[in-house]
Design a protein around this motif. Structure first.
Motif, PDB file in Angstrom:
ATOM      1  N   PHE A  85       0.820  -1.212   0.000  1.00 35.40           N
ATOM      2  CA  PHE A  85       0.000   0.000   0.000  1.00 35.40           C
ATOM      3  C   PHE A  85       0.854   1.262   0.000  1.00 35.40           C
ATOM      4  CE2 PHE A  85      -2.966  -3.066   1.903  1.00 35.40           C
ATOM      5  CZ  PHE A  85      -4.071  -2.855   1.104  1.00 35.40           C
ATOM      6  N   LEU A  86       2.057   1.164   0.528  1.00 32.67           N
ATOM      7  CA  LEU A  86       2.881   2.350   0.743  1.00 32.67           C
ATOM      8  C   LEU A  86       3.864   2.648  -0.381  1.00 32.67           C
ATOM      9  CD1 LEU A  86       3.714   1.829   4.527  1.00 32.67           C
ATOM     10  CD2 LEU A  86       1.902   3.222   3.519  1.00 32.67           C
ATOM     11  N   VAL A  87       4.344   1.624  -1.081  1.00 30.85           N
ATOM     12  CA  VAL A  87       5.359   1.816  -2.116  1.00 30.85           C
ATOM     13  C   VAL A  87       4.668   2.053  -3.448  1.00 30.85           C
ATOM     14  CG1 VAL A  87       7.312   0.760  -3.310  1.00 30.85           C
ATOM     15  CG2 VAL A  87       6.984   0.351  -0.864  1.00 30.85           C
ATOM     16  N   PRO A  88       4.927   3.200  -4.098  1.00 33.36           N
ATOM     17  CA  PRO A  88       4.286   3.464  -5.393  1.00 33.36           C
ATOM     18  C   PRO A  88       4.842   2.535  -6.469  1.00 33.36           C
ATOM     19  CG  PRO A  88       5.877   5.187  -4.890  1.00 33.36           C
ATOM     20  CD  PRO A  88       5.811   4.284  -3.686  1.00 33.36           C
ATOM     21  N   GLN A  89       3.986   2.197  -7.422  1.00 28.35           N
ATOM     22  CA  GLN A  89       4.394   1.335  -8.523  1.00 28.35           C
ATOM     23  C   GLN A  89       5.336   2.103  -9.440  1.00 28.35           C
ATOM     24  OE1 GLN A  89       1.166  -0.388 -10.695  1.00 28.35           O
ATOM     25  NE2 GLN A  89       2.470  -1.398 -12.162  1.00 28.35           N
ATOM     26  N   GLN A  90       6.446   1.511  -9.799  1.00 29.95           N
ATOM     27  CA  GLN A  90       7.421   2.134 -10.686  1.00 29.95           C
ATOM     28  C   GLN A  90       7.111   1.758 -12.133  1.00 29.95           C
ATOM     29  OE1 GLN A  90       9.839   4.239  -9.509  1.00 29.95           O
ATOM     30  NE2 GLN A  90       8.839   3.943  -7.545  1.00 29.95           N
ATOM     31  N   GLY A  91       7.339   2.658 -13.040  1.00 32.87           N
ATOM     32  CA  GLY A  91       7.223   2.346 -14.459  1.00 32.87           C
ATOM     33  C   GLY A  91       5.820   2.469 -15.021  1.00 32.87           C
ATOM     34  N   GLY A  92       4.823   2.747 -14.208  1.00 28.43           N
ATOM     35  CA  GLY A  92       3.488   3.002 -14.710  1.00 28.43           C
ATOM     36  C   GLY A  92       2.696   1.799 -15.154  1.00 28.43           C
ATOM     37  N   GLY A  93       3.096   0.589 -14.847  1.00 21.49           N
ATOM     38  CA  GLY A  93       2.305  -0.585 -15.179  1.00 21.49           C
ATOM     39  C   GLY A  93       2.959  -1.451 -16.232  1.00 21.49           C
ATOM     40  N   SER A  94       2.210  -2.452 -16.654  1.00 19.13           N
ATOM     41  CA  SER A  94       2.730  -3.416 -17.620  1.00 19.13           C
ATOM     42  C   SER A  94       2.834  -2.770 -19.005  1.00 19.13           C
ATOM     43  CB  SER A  94       1.815  -4.633 -17.697  1.00 19.13           C
ATOM     44  OG  SER A  94       0.604  -4.286 -18.341  1.00 19.13           O
ATOM     45  N   PRO A  95       3.724  -3.278 -19.846  1.00 19.89           N
ATOM     46  CA  PRO A  95       3.824  -2.735 -21.211  1.00 19.89           C
ATOM     47  C   PRO A  95       2.505  -2.845 -21.977  1.00 19.89           C
ATOM     48  CG  PRO A  95       5.746  -4.059 -20.704  1.00 19.89           C
ATOM     49  CD  PRO A  95       4.783  -4.242 -19.562  1.00 19.89           C
ATOM     50  N   ALA A  96       1.796  -3.953 -21.811  1.00 19.99           N
ATOM     51  CA  ALA A  96       0.519  -4.110 -22.507  1.00 19.99           C
ATOM     52  C   ALA A  96      -0.484  -3.065 -22.015  1.00 19.99           C
ATOM     53  CB  ALA A  96      -0.026  -5.520 -22.298  1.00 19.99           C
ATOM     54  N   GLY A  97      -0.511  -2.842 -20.700  1.00 18.98           N
ATOM     55  CA  GLY A  97      -1.412  -1.842 -20.140  1.00 18.98           C
ATOM     56  C   GLY A  97      -1.093  -0.444 -20.629  1.00 18.98           C
ATOM     57  N   LEU A  98       0.207  -0.136 -20.715  1.00 22.66           N
ATOM     58  CA  LEU A  98       0.617   1.177 -21.218  1.00 22.66           C
ATOM     59  C   LEU A  98       0.212   1.356 -22.676  1.00 22.66           C
ATOM     60  CD1 LEU A  98       4.184   1.397 -19.639  1.00 22.66           C
ATOM     61  CD2 LEU A  98       2.186   2.750 -19.014  1.00 22.66           C
ATOM     62  N   ALA A  99       0.374   0.303 -23.482  1.00 28.42           N
ATOM     63  CA  ALA A  99       0.002   0.380 -24.898  1.00 28.42           C
ATOM     64  C   ALA A  99      -1.503   0.573 -25.058  1.00 28.42           C
ATOM     65  CB  ALA A  99       0.460  -0.879 -25.633  1.00 28.42           C
ATOM     66  N   ILE A 100      -2.273  -0.169 -24.293  1.00 26.30           N
ATOM     67  CA  ILE A 100      -3.734  -0.040 -24.378  1.00 26.30           C
ATOM     68  C   ILE A 100      -4.170   1.346 -23.922  1.00 26.30           C
ATOM     69  CG2 ILE A 100      -5.907  -0.852 -23.359  1.00 26.30           C
ATOM     70  CD1 ILE A 100      -4.661  -3.687 -23.471  1.00 26.30           C
ATOM     71  N   ASN A 101      -3.581   1.833 -22.852  1.00 21.65           N
ATOM     72  CA  ASN A 101      -3.918   3.174 -22.368  1.00 21.65           C
ATOM     73  C   ASN A 101      -3.592   4.232 -23.419  1.00 21.65           C
ATOM     74  OD1 ASN A 101      -4.854   4.951 -20.256  1.00 21.65           O
ATOM     75  ND2 ASN A 101      -2.723   5.595 -20.047  1.00 21.65           N
ATOM     76  N   THR A 102      -2.437   4.092 -24.074  1.00 21.53           N
ATOM     77  CA  THR A 102      -2.047   5.040 -25.117  1.00 21.53           C
ATOM     78  C   THR A 102      -3.027   4.986 -26.289  1.00 21.53           C
ATOM     79  OG1 THR A 102       0.276   4.878 -24.493  1.00 21.53           O
ATOM     80  CG2 THR A 102      -0.191   5.687 -26.712  1.00 21.53           C
ATOM     81  N   LEU A 103      -3.371   3.773 -26.738  1.00 17.76           N
ATOM     82  CA  LEU A 103      -4.304   3.627 -27.864  1.00 17.76           C
ATOM     83  C   LEU A 103      -5.689   4.164 -27.538  1.00 17.76           C
ATOM     84  CD1 LEU A 103      -3.487   0.109 -29.325  1.00 17.76           C
ATOM     85  CD2 LEU A 103      -3.401   2.288 -30.534  1.00 17.76           C
TER      86      LEU A 103
END
Length: 161
Positions: A85-103
């Protein structure tokens, strides 16, 4: 009411089997159909099974808490839970998730350009799939309207050959 091991233990074992298999499938991106929904919703059966199993085996559970190994293992997992809960996720998520978000947040004109087709062709497929498109600067997320429909909009916008 007395909780019986006759049903608490099989409930725990069965729900663990479901959680383990669906969790591994999701981890390796091999999940299909309702695997993710089953993992999320039927996880409640595991919670119920573990609680019932703990109640049915109360004295043994207390013994584990009194032993150093039991306290250390439970403590390690408690710290890992708190850290999640305390440590923020680095890198913004999975590559597939980033690609879908961008599209899904790119203008339809850019999505069409990625496919090497006129935006009118993409808009036509979306409208044929039941979506209302107001212009080439709109994105798939706004065309879909809600998260549940984004997958349908992506399939319509990016059909496989």
């Amino acid at each position: 009411m007395t909780i019986s091991r006759n049903w608490a233990t099989p409930l725990t074992i069965g729900s663990f089997l479901l959680m383990a298999v669906t969790g591994l499938l999701m981890f390796f991106h091999l999940d299909t159909g309702l695997n993710k929904a089953a993992h999320e919703w039927l996880g409640w059966a595991m919670v119920a099974g573990v609680v019932a199993h703990g109640v049915a085996n109360g004295p043994a559970f207390v013994r584990h808490l009194k032993q150093p190994v039991g306290r250390v293992l439970i403590g390690v997992f408690a710290v890992l839970l708190i850290g999640s809960f305390l440590v923020p996720q680095q890198g913004g998520g999975s590559p597939a998730g980033l690609a879908i978000n961008t599209l899904t947040h790119a203008p339809l004109s850019r999505v069409a350009a990625l496919r090497g087709e006129p935006v009118e062709a993409l808009v036509g497929r979306l409208e044929q799939a039941g979506f209302t498109v107001q212009g080439p600067d709109q994105n798939l997320a706004s065309v879909a309207g809600d998260r549940e429909q984004v997958g349908k909009a992506l399939r319509a916008a990016l059909p496989t050959p």
